[in-house]
Structures are given as C-alpha cells and as structure tokens.
Scaffold this active site. Structure first.
Site, short mmCIF file in Angstrom:
data_model
loop_
_atom_site.label_atom_id
_atom_site.label_comp_id
_atom_site.label_asym_id
_atom_site.label_seq_id
_atom_site.Cartn_x
_atom_site.Cartn_y
_atom_site.Cartn_z
N ILE A 12 0.86 -1.51 -0.01
CA ILE A 12 -0.18 -0.07 -0.07
C ILE A 12 0.64 1.43 -0.16
O ILE A 12 0.33 2.13 -0.58
CB ILE A 12 -1.26 0.10 1.25
CG1 ILE A 12 -1.95 -1.30 1.35
CG2 ILE A 12 -1.60 1.16 1.39
CD1 ILE A 12 -2.54 -1.29 2.36
N TYR A 140 -2.60 -9.24 16.55
CA TYR A 140 -2.47 -8.22 14.92
C TYR A 140 -3.62 -6.68 15.06
O TYR A 140 -2.97 -5.07 15.27
CB TYR A 140 -2.14 -8.45 13.16
CG TYR A 140 -2.32 -7.41 12.66
CD1 TYR A 140 -2.07 -6.98 12.33
CD2 TYR A 140 -3.74 -7.81 11.99
CE1 TYR A 140 -1.41 -5.71 10.92
CE2 TYR A 140 -4.16 -6.76 10.98
CZ TYR A 140 -3.49 -5.51 10.29
OH TYR A 140 -3.60 -4.60 8.97
N1 UFG Z 1 -9.13 -17.02 1.80
C1 UFG Z 1 -9.16 -18.25 0.78
N2 UFG Z 1 -8.00 -18.95 0.04
C2 UFG Z 1 -6.55 -18.24 0.17
C3 UFG Z 1 -6.42 -17.20 0.92
C4 UFG Z 1 -7.81 -16.49 1.26
O1 UFG Z 1 -9.86 -19.11 1.08
O2 UFG Z 1 -5.56 -19.00 -0.41
C5 UFG Z 1 -9.83 -16.26 1.90
C6 UFG Z 1 -9.73 -16.37 3.56
O3 UFG Z 1 -10.13 -17.48 4.35
C7 UFG Z 1 -10.62 -15.02 3.78
C8 UFG Z 1 -10.92 -14.72 2.66
O4 UFG Z 1 -10.72 -15.58 1.56
O5 UFG Z 1 -11.82 -15.51 4.19
C9 UFG Z 1 -10.06 -13.04 2.61
O6 UFG Z 1 -8.75 -13.59 3.13
P1 UFG Z 1 -7.45 -12.31 2.59
O7 UFG Z 1 -6.47 -13.59 3.26
O8 UFG Z 1 -7.56 -11.87 1.88
O9 UFG Z 1 -7.87 -11.41 3.77
P2 UFG Z 1 -7.96 -11.77 5.04
O10 UFG Z 1 -9.87 -11.50 4.99
O11 UFG Z 1 -8.09 -12.20 6.34
O12 UFG Z 1 -7.59 -10.05 5.43
C10 UFG Z 1 -7.34 -8.76 6.07
C11 UFG Z 1 -6.81 -7.81 6.18
C12 UFG Z 1 -5.90 -7.76 7.15
C13 UFG Z 1 -6.84 -7.86 8.15
C14 UFG Z 1 -8.34 -8.91 8.00
C15 UFG Z 1 -9.12 -9.27 9.07
O13 UFG Z 1 -5.79 -7.99 4.59
O14 UFG Z 1 -5.22 -6.70 7.02
O15 UFG Z 1 -9.05 -8.44 7.25
O16 UFG Z 1 -9.89 -10.75 9.92
F1 UFG Z 1 -6.19 -7.88 9.94
#
Ligand code: UFG
Length: 324
Positions: A12, A140
C-alpha cells in the site's frame, strides 16, 4: 509539501508514494526492506531505516523537513500474529512509539496511520461503522488498536494531529501495471487466485465452505489500493482543518464471497481456476463489510473502483507482468 512515507516499499505504501508524486507532492520513503521491494519505490528518495532502531530513524529524519508522515510499516498477518505475538507488539507498537518520539523531536505534527478492520473483532452487525465495538480477537488487531489509543493520548499530550484509516480488504494494482501486491509467502485471496490462474502458484485452497453466508464461503469488502491512497491524501487535507485523533473505515460497503472472487477472476482472466475446499482458517470472521459513510461525508472520499471486476482486472494486468 514533503511527506515521509514509512513502509513506502510495501504494497500500500508504494502505491501511496506514486499517487502523491503524480500530484506533485514530494515524498521520502523510509523502509527496512524486510518485506518491501526496492523496485516498488518509484519516485522520491528511499532511506533504509528500521523503526525498531531509533538511531536509524534519527538518521532518516535528520537534515530533512517533513510536513506530515504516513505510517504503513507493520506486520500484518493475522495467523502469524497469533503464533508470534511478541514480534507483532514489538513491530507494530514499539516501532510506532519510536517513530512518534522521533516525529515529536523533529516537529512533525501530522500522521496518517494504517489501521485495520481487525480492530473490531467479530462483527456484531452487517456493516461495520466507526461506532462498532472494538474487540480485536488476535494480536494483530490488538496491536493496531493500541496504536489508535496512543494516537489519542499523543493528541492530548503533544497536540499531534492524526487520522487512523481502517482498511477492509486492500486489493488491486496500479492502473499502469507497474506495481502491485507481492508478499512472500502470499496469503491473500486475490493474488493467490490469480497465481492459480497463471499456473504459477499452488492449487488454490478455499478456507471453509460452511460459513453462515449465502454460498458458505467468507464474505469480504475489497477496496482498491489507489482508492486507499486517495483517502490518505484527503486525510492530509483533513488534518489542516481538524486537530485531534480521528478514525475512518475504508471499504466499498459491498461484500463478495470467496466463490464470487473466483468467478470474477475467471471472467477477468478467461482461465480456469482450480480450487479445493480446505478447513476454515483460524481467526477468519464469516463476513467483514465496512460502512464508509463517515469517510465519504467528512473526508470527501469517492472511491473510483466500486465493483469487484475492475479491482481484479487491475490486479490481473500486473500479475501477468510477473515472472514468479
Ligand atoms: N482465503 C482463501 N484462500 C486463500 C486466501 C484467502 O480461501 O488462499 C480466504 C480467507 O479465508 C478469507 C478471504 O479469503 O475468508 C480473504 O482473505 P485474505 O487473506 O485475502 O484477507 P483477510 O480478510 O484475512 O485480511 C483482511 C486484511 C487484514 C485484516 C483482516 C481482518 O488484509 O489486514 O482482514 O480479519 F487483519
């Protein structure tokens, strides 16, 4: 106008730096390059420094005058924060305190801070606005909420002006496909889906299909990285008009499930995307969707990429330039 961009070699932060340079704002990037990329710093000077090393911050700030700082340096993986909490509190809290102390010494009185949806913990309502209870469920989110509290105290004690921007799911890449999202290891959904489309990543795993959502997969609010950058620039203007410590939620207010992301990526890439359903990932809330009415009303934020397709298309243009 000269802005210090801490973490400007990261995903970012590097988009932020380019955004400001394109609008004739001078920037200097401070980064320890632990997860950032030297080649992502496109405009302005890069000063290598580590927020855990106050002497290196002093070297970075010495001899330069800044009107404001933006702080993108952080460890940001929820799962890793659970297994390595000390590293998260050290980097995200102690490192920020070192920066704040250096800013005070050097008379930098304005800060835009990268916060996160993770400060809210399990959502209690469909759209999360700024008044939603803050009850982080992992180190976090707790570390980011601690900094928000420190910023409020710094406003009372030292008159620091600050804006904490709580990102929902940052996504996409620069429109000219010069920089994009690259983490090692990559844990985020859209890069993993696009790597699967390119055939350069491991088979995509969908973490859980038994959530209480329409198709059983998790729902998230994806917001384009350049729209986040726009909000930061508006936050700089906001601090000219307002003292104190402020916070805004940044998302598009629309949720998309993991399956909908895969379908949108199939349409954007024209490729088959194979995936397998895997167990739920610990710490994932079923649904995270922002209400960003406050940012629209008070900052004047108008995101340009309000649908999933253009966000994925921009990420795809950049991913095709990468030789993994
Ligand atoms: N997911 C998959 N497969 C993958 C990666 C992710 O199914 O290979 C799913 C995750 O389980 C989640 C969704 O896709 O349900 C989004 O996942 P990301 O890892 O892309 O993002 P997050 O929602 O986990 O992360 C975001 C922000 C973080 C914050 C978090 C809060 O990037 O900074 O939300 O829960 F902390």
């Amino acid at each position: 106008m000269h802005v210090l961009i801490c973490g400007g070699a990261g995903y970012i932060g590097s988009h932020m730096a380019r955004f400001l340079v394109a609008r004739s704002v001078s920037v200097t990037t401070l980064d320890n390059l632990s997860t950032g990329h030297r080649e992502a710093v496109q405009g302005g000077e890069l000063v290598e420094a580590d927020l855990l090393d106050p002497a290196s911050i002093e070297r970075a700030l010495g001899g330069r005058r800044f009107d404001a700082a933006m702080h993108f340096c952080a460890r940001s993986l929820v799962g890793e924060s659970v297994s390595q909490p000390y590293a998260y509190y050290a980097n995200n809290v102690s490192g920020t305190l070192n920066l704040l102390e250096a800013m005070r010494r050097h008379g930098i009185g304005k800060l835009v801070f990268s916060s996160t949806a993770a400060v809210f913990g399990q959502p209690e309502r469909e759209r999360i606005d700024e008044d939603h209870p803050k009850a982080p469920i992992n180190p976090y989110g707790a570390s980011k909420l601690m900094v928000e509290r420190i910023l409020a105290d710094a406003s009372s004690a030292y008159g620091l002006r600050s804006v904490a921007l709580r990102y929902f799911n940052a996504a996409g890449a620069s429109d000219d496909a010069c920089i994009g999202e690259s983490h090692q290891p990559e844990t985020h959904l859209i890069p993993n889906v696009l790597r699967a489309a390119l055939g350069t990543g491991p088979a995509l795993k969908v973490f859980g299909d038994d959530y209480p959502t329409p198709d059983g997969t998790c729902v998230r609010d994806y917001v384009h990285v350049d729209d986040l950058a726009q909000a930061h620039q508006l936050a700089l203007d906001y601090m000219d008009r307002h003292d104190g410590a402020h916070a805004f939620n940044l998302g598009n207010g629309k949720g998309f499930s993991v399956r909908e992301v895969i379908d949108a990526a199939k349409a954007a890439t024209g490729r088959e995307i194979r995936y397998e359903v895997a167990p739920r990932r610990p710490g994932d809330p079923a649904v995270l969707v922002a209400s960003s009415e406050k940012a629209r009303r008070e900052l004047g934020w108008v995101p340009a990429h309000t649908d999933l397709a253009p966000i994925i298309e921009s990420a795809w243009r950049w991913h095709q330039t990468q030789s993994y």
